[in-house]
Motif scaffolding. Structure first.
Motif, PDB file in Angstrom:
ATOM      1  N   LEU A   1       0.882  -1.167   0.000  1.00  0.00           N
ATOM      2  CA  LEU A   1       0.000   0.000   0.000  1.00  0.00           C
ATOM      3  C   LEU A   1       0.915   1.211   0.000  1.00  0.00           C
ATOM      4  N   LEU A   2       0.817   2.011  -1.032  1.00  0.00           N
ATOM      5  CA  LEU A   2       1.688   3.171  -1.202  1.00  0.00           C
ATOM      6  C   LEU A   2       0.887   4.427  -0.906  1.00  0.00           C
ATOM      7  N   GLU A   3       1.325   5.150   0.119  1.00  0.00           N
ATOM      8  CA  GLU A   3       0.614   6.359   0.523  1.00  0.00           C
ATOM      9  C   GLU A   3       1.309   7.584  -0.072  1.00  0.00           C
TER      10      GLU A   3
ATOM     11  N   LEU B   1      -0.053 -10.022  -6.839  1.00  0.00           N
ATOM     12  CA  LEU B   1      -1.110  -9.925  -7.854  1.00  0.00           C
ATOM     13  C   LEU B   1      -1.619  -8.495  -7.995  1.00  0.00           C
ATOM     14  N   GLU B   2      -1.824  -7.825  -6.856  1.00  0.00           N
ATOM     15  CA  GLU B   2      -2.435  -6.494  -6.866  1.00  0.00           C
ATOM     16  C   GLU B   2      -1.754  -5.604  -5.843  1.00  0.00           C
ATOM     17  N   ALA B   3      -1.375  -4.399  -6.277  1.00  0.00           N
ATOM     18  CA  ALA B   3      -0.808  -3.390  -5.384  1.00  0.00           C
ATOM     19  C   ALA B   3      -1.871  -2.322  -5.141  1.00  0.00           C
TER      20      ALA B   3
ATOM     21  N   LEU C   1       2.944  -1.145   4.065  1.00  0.00           N
ATOM     22  CA  LEU C   1       2.567   0.250   3.860  1.00  0.00           C
ATOM     23  C   LEU C   1       3.817   1.108   3.795  1.00  0.00           C
ATOM     24  N   LEU C   2       4.008   1.778   2.674  1.00  0.00           N
ATOM     25  CA  LEU C   2       5.157   2.655   2.462  1.00  0.00           C
ATOM     26  C   LEU C   2       4.652   4.053   2.158  1.00  0.00           C
ATOM     27  N   GLY C   3       5.370   5.062   2.665  1.00  0.00           N
ATOM     28  CA  GLY C   3       4.896   6.429   2.528  1.00  0.00           C
ATOM     29  C   GLY C   3       5.631   7.243   1.494  1.00  0.00           C
ATOM     30  N   ALA C   4       5.184   8.486   1.388  1.00  0.00           N
ATOM     31  CA  ALA C   4       5.729   9.444   0.437  1.00  0.00           C
ATOM     32  C   ALA C   4       7.238   9.567   0.603  1.00  0.00           C
ATOM     33  N   GLU C   5       7.893   9.872  -0.510  1.00  0.00           N
ATOM     34  CA  GLU C   5       9.345   9.895  -0.557  1.00  0.00           C
ATOM     35  C   GLU C   5       9.972  10.768   0.526  1.00  0.00           C
ATOM     36  N   LYS C   6       9.429  11.932   0.767  1.00  0.00           N
ATOM     37  CA  LYS C   6      10.057  12.858   1.708  1.00  0.00           C
ATOM     38  C   LYS C   6       9.534  12.705   3.129  1.00  0.00           C
ATOM     39  N   TRP C   7       8.238  12.407   3.273  1.00  0.00           N
ATOM     40  CA  TRP C   7       7.606  12.463   4.597  1.00  0.00           C
ATOM     41  C   TRP C   7       7.334  11.104   5.219  1.00  0.00           C
ATOM     42  N   GLY C   8       7.371  10.050   4.451  1.00  0.00           N
ATOM     43  CA  GLY C   8       7.067   8.737   5.003  1.00  0.00           C
ATOM     44  C   GLY C   8       5.576   8.530   5.183  1.00  0.00           C
ATOM     45  N   VAL C   9       5.229   7.551   6.002  1.00  0.00           N
ATOM     46  CA  VAL C   9       3.838   7.202   6.275  1.00  0.00           C
ATOM     47  C   VAL C   9       3.238   8.249   7.208  1.00  0.00           C
TER      48      VAL C   9
ATOM     49  N   ASN D   1       9.656   5.835  -8.877  1.00  0.00           N
ATOM     50  CA  ASN D   1       9.558   5.026  -7.655  1.00  0.00           C
ATOM     51  C   ASN D   1       8.379   4.069  -7.726  1.00  0.00           C
ATOM     52  N   LEU D   2       7.225   4.569  -8.135  1.00  0.00           N
ATOM     53  CA  LEU D   2       6.048   3.717  -8.250  1.00  0.00           C
ATOM     54  C   LEU D   2       6.302   2.589  -9.241  1.00  0.00           C
ATOM     55  N   SER D   3       6.893   2.922 -10.362  1.00  0.00           N
ATOM     56  CA  SER D   3       7.173   1.910 -11.379  1.00  0.00           C
ATOM     57  C   SER D   3       8.162   0.861 -10.874  1.00  0.00           C
ATOM     58  N   ALA D   4       9.186   1.296 -10.160  1.00  0.00           N
ATOM     59  CA  ALA D   4      10.164   0.348  -9.614  1.00  0.00           C
ATOM     60  C   ALA D   4       9.520  -0.557  -8.569  1.00  0.00           C
ATOM     61  N   ILE D   5       8.611  -0.026  -7.767  1.00  0.00           N
ATOM     62  CA  ILE D   5       7.909  -0.838  -6.770  1.00  0.00           C
ATOM     63  C   ILE D   5       7.039  -1.881  -7.472  1.00  0.00           C
ATOM     64  N   LEU D   6       6.339  -1.488  -8.523  1.00  0.00           N
ATOM     65  CA  LEU D   6       5.521  -2.451  -9.265  1.00  0.00           C
ATOM     66  C   LEU D   6       6.389  -3.547  -9.875  1.00  0.00           C
ATOM     67  N   ARG D   7       7.577  -3.195 -10.304  1.00  0.00           N
ATOM     68  CA  ARG D   7       8.493  -4.193 -10.862  1.00  0.00           C
ATOM     69  C   ARG D   7       8.904  -5.201  -9.792  1.00  0.00           C
ATOM     70  N   SER D   8       9.176  -4.715  -8.590  1.00  0.00           N
ATOM     71  CA  SER D   8       9.499  -5.627  -7.484  1.00  0.00           C
ATOM     72  C   SER D   8       8.294  -6.485  -7.116  1.00  0.00           C
ATOM     73  N   CYS D   9       7.107  -5.893  -7.135  1.00  0.00           N
ATOM     74  CA  CYS D   9       5.884  -6.660  -6.866  1.00  0.00           C
ATOM     75  C   CYS D   9       5.758  -7.814  -7.849  1.00  0.00           C
ATOM     76  N   ASP D  10       5.959  -7.547  -9.119  1.00  0.00           N
ATOM     77  CA  ASP D  10       5.884  -8.596 -10.133  1.00  0.00           C
ATOM     78  C   ASP D  10       6.933  -9.671  -9.858  1.00  0.00           C
ATOM     79  N   ALA D  11       8.128  -9.256  -9.498  1.00  0.00           N
ATOM     80  CA  ALA D  11       9.229 -10.199  -9.285  1.00  0.00           C
ATOM     81  C   ALA D  11       8.948 -11.186  -8.156  1.00  0.00           C
ATOM     82  N   VAL D  12       8.201 -10.770  -7.141  1.00  0.00           N
ATOM     83  CA  VAL D  12       7.917 -11.674  -6.016  1.00  0.00           C
ATOM     84  C   VAL D  12       6.525 -12.294  -6.101  1.00  0.00           C
TER      85      VAL D  12
END
Length: 191
Positions: free
Chosen positions: A23-25, A46-48, A117-125, A32-43
């Motif tokens: 869950l990306l907040e 099914l759904e992010a 759950l991962l948060g925004a690049e600068k502020w976190g969750v 960053n979003l694209s790289a996370i989806l790539r890691s999701c596919d690798a492991v």
């Protein structure tokens, strides 16, 4: 479509993990979003899930390596609703946070239905999301910097989840119910 391509699609789909997700907040940077989806596919995710109050969530095709076609992305208007949706489906939600009381990410049992759950690049969750999560996790750092890039952190945690799930045999048999498997297979065969 060649028979080899169809077999590959069926093989990958048979290892998808419907009970592991992120869950990306407010992760706004497309790379960053694209790289996370790539890691999701690798492991085998099914759904992010993503929270973006403005609606759309942009991705870079070059960074995702085409994974945006194989990992469904559900966008939620707010974090409260997104977490409620996951909890209703039986997920434990662990938020990443730089807190003293956060667990080492390797101490979580990822063989259970889990949302990271991962948060925004600068502020976190956000504080709201932290309050709604079942717990907090962190990646121990031994250097001078306090944290990793959000996409790198996601990959590190997801691959620990994959390690645990491989050991538990969760990739050895299809995990999707037959009706969902059929629907996803039909969708993937059109891509």
């Amino acid at each position: 479509m060649t028979e080899a391509r169809r077999r590959r699609i069926e093989e990958v789909l048979s290892r998808r993990q419907p009970d592991l997700t992120v869950l990306l907040e407010n992760v706004h940077k497309p790379h960053n979003l694209s790289a996370i989806l790539r890691s999701c596919d690798a492991v085998g995710v099914l759904e992010a899930h993503a929270v973006n109050p403005t609606g759309g969530v942009p991705t870079f095709n070059e960074t995702s390596g085409g994974s945006h076609k194989w990992v469904y992305l559900r966008v939620h208007p707010d974090v409260r609703g997104a977490i409620a949706h996951l909890k209703e489906r039986g997920f434990q939600v662990y938020a990443t946070a730089l807190r003293e009381d956060a667990l080492d990410f390797r101490e979580v049992d990822y063989t259970r239905p889990t949302a990271i759950l991962l948060g925004a690049e600068k502020w976190g969750v956000s504080e709201e999301a932290l309050a709604l999560a079942h717990g907090t996790i962190k990646i121990p750092m031994l250097g001078m910097v306090q944290s990793l890039n959000v996409s790198v952190a996601a990959a590190v945690i997801l691959f620990e989840a994959q390690r645990q799930r491989l050991k538990a045999g969760l990739y050895d048999r299809p995990r999707l119910d037959p009706e969902l498997y059929r629907k996803v297979l039909e969708d993937w065969l059109r891509k």
